[in-house]
Write an enzyme that holds these catalytic residues in place. Structure first.
Site, PDB file in Angstrom:
ATOM      1  N   GLU A  83      -4.430   2.442  -2.637  1.00  0.00           N
ATOM      2  CA  GLU A  83      -5.199   1.226  -2.901  1.00  0.00           C
ATOM      3  C   GLU A  83      -5.062   0.919  -4.381  1.00  0.00           C
ATOM      4  OE1 GLU A  83      -6.249  -0.840  -0.951  1.00  0.00           O
ATOM      5  OE2 GLU A  83      -6.829   0.137   0.895  1.00  0.00           O
ATOM      6  N   TRP A 139     -12.189   4.229  -1.921  1.00  0.00           N
ATOM      7  CA  TRP A 139     -12.612   3.183  -2.836  1.00  0.00           C
ATOM      8  C   TRP A 139     -14.121   2.942  -2.833  1.00  0.00           C
ATOM      9  CZ3 TRP A 139      -9.869   2.361   1.683  1.00  0.00           C
ATOM     10  CH2 TRP A 139     -10.544   1.683   2.696  1.00  0.00           C
ATOM     11  N   GLU A 161     -14.996  -9.406  11.636  1.00  0.00           N
ATOM     12  CA  GLU A 161     -15.230  -7.981  11.871  1.00  0.00           C
ATOM     13  C   GLU A 161     -16.595  -7.696  12.482  1.00  0.00           C
ATOM     14  OE1 GLU A 161     -14.440  -5.304   8.659  1.00  0.00           O
ATOM     15  OE2 GLU A 161     -12.477  -6.184   8.239  1.00  0.00           O
ATOM     16  N   HIS A 219       0.801  -1.219   0.000  1.00  0.00           N
ATOM     17  CA  HIS A 219       0.000   0.000   0.000  1.00  0.00           C
ATOM     18  C   HIS A 219       0.837   1.273   0.000  1.00  0.00           C
ATOM     19  CE1 HIS A 219      -2.987  -2.969   1.362  1.00  0.00           C
ATOM     20  NE2 HIS A 219      -3.853  -2.178   0.766  1.00  0.00           N
ATOM     21  N   GLU A 237      -5.750  -2.068  -6.420  1.00  0.00           N
ATOM     22  CA  GLU A 237      -6.378  -3.358  -6.161  1.00  0.00           C
ATOM     23  C   GLU A 237      -7.127  -3.949  -7.354  1.00  0.00           C
ATOM     24  OE1 GLU A 237      -6.955  -3.174  -1.378  1.00  0.00           O
ATOM     25  OE2 GLU A 237      -8.696  -2.582  -2.564  1.00  0.00           O
ATOM     26  N   HIS A 242      -8.270  -8.461   2.304  1.00  0.00           N
ATOM     27  CA  HIS A 242      -7.392  -9.156   1.369  1.00  0.00           C
ATOM     28  C   HIS A 242      -7.362 -10.640   1.702  1.00  0.00           C
ATOM     29  CE1 HIS A 242      -5.880  -5.050   2.077  1.00  0.00           C
ATOM     30  NE2 HIS A 242      -5.790  -5.035   0.756  1.00  0.00           N
ATOM     31  N   HIS A 265      -2.665  -5.730  -6.062  1.00  0.00           N
ATOM     32  CA  HIS A 265      -2.877  -6.914  -5.230  1.00  0.00           C
ATOM     33  C   HIS A 265      -4.359  -7.272  -5.185  1.00  0.00           C
ATOM     34  CE1 HIS A 265      -3.213  -3.417  -2.502  1.00  0.00           C
ATOM     35  NE2 HIS A 265      -4.115  -4.137  -1.873  1.00  0.00           N
ATOM     36  N   CYS A 301     -14.285  -5.182   3.941  1.00  0.00           N
ATOM     37  CA  CYS A 301     -13.327  -5.308   2.857  1.00  0.00           C
ATOM     38  C   CYS A 301     -12.022  -5.836   3.426  1.00  0.00           C
ATOM     39  CB  CYS A 301     -13.112  -3.988   2.122  1.00  0.00           C
ATOM     40  SG  CYS A 301     -12.620  -2.634   3.180  1.00  0.00           S
ATOM     41  N   TYR A 332      -8.778  -0.857  -9.624  1.00  0.00           N
ATOM     42  CA  TYR A 332      -8.657   0.580  -9.404  1.00  0.00           C
ATOM     43  C   TYR A 332      -7.335   0.939  -8.751  1.00  0.00           C
ATOM     44  CZ  TYR A 332     -10.442  -0.899  -4.850  1.00  0.00           C
ATOM     45  OH  TYR A 332     -10.636  -1.558  -3.671  1.00  0.00           O
TER      46      TYR A 332
END
Length: 186
Positions: free
Chosen positions: A119, A164, A92, A30, A121, A74, A37, A72, A108
């Site tokens: 970001e 995002w 979460e 990042h 991604e 990874h 990624h 959100c 993006y």
């Protein structure tokens, strides 16, 4: 004496087609200019068609205190985006999705002017339903809210959202419309 430092969180680096080409430590991927990624974004709705938003915890290193989509993150290297999305929703929000389905992908590049992080991604999108009580992890989530499209527009005019958010919401809209029905207005 055992090493008390946590192992670095690794994620998958991908090419423009989403094919895995390597791994990198999460924070390093990042740092500007960012490294492309794999990521995922989840949009969960209640039975009334309201979208569940989260305000990111103030202690997060990236985009603290801003509103964003339900969840959100990874996938770990080798973990499917679907499995990662379901896992992170549970971690979460303290709740499992009642229904979760693929809603496309979007690529993006969004720099965050506040943190200087980027970001970059290839994002797998998911939409679904959530039922029952939420038990948000305060290390991840400061606040949650279920909103209608009109309430979302008012919140966006009043406060900060993740860089995002609109990109992933717009990309997921066709699948969200199928899930919630045209009358919901998403």
């Amino acid at each position: 004496m055992a090493n008390s430092a946590a192992a670095p969180i690794m994620l998958e680096l991908v090419d423009e087609d989403g094919t895995t080409i390597g791994t990198a430590e999460k924070l390093s991927a990042h740092v500007a200019p960012g490294r492309l990624h794999r990521a995922f974004s989840v949009f969960l709705f209640d039975d009334s068609g309201r979208l569940l938003l989260q305000r990111r915890a103030l202690g997060k290193y990236h985009s603290p205190g801003v509103w964003s989509n339900t969840c959100c993150g990874h996938p770990y290297p080798g973990e499917s985006p679907f499995a990662a999305a379901a896992r992170r929703v549970s971690e979460e929000l303290g709740a499992a999705p009642f229904l979760l389905r693929e809603a496309g992908t979007v690529r993006y590049n969004h720099p965050d002017p506040d943190s200087g992080l980027v970001e970059q991604e290839y994002n797998h999108l998911f939409a679904g339903l959530v039922r029952g009580e939420l038990h948000p992890d305060p290390e991840e989530i400061a606040e949650t809210a279920f909103v209608t499209p009109g309430e979302l527009a008012r919140r966006q005019a009043e406060g900060a959202f993740s860089t995002w958010f609109m990109t992933v919401l717009d990309a997921a809209r066709p699948a969200i419309g199928e899930l919630t029905g045209a009358a919901a207005g998403w």
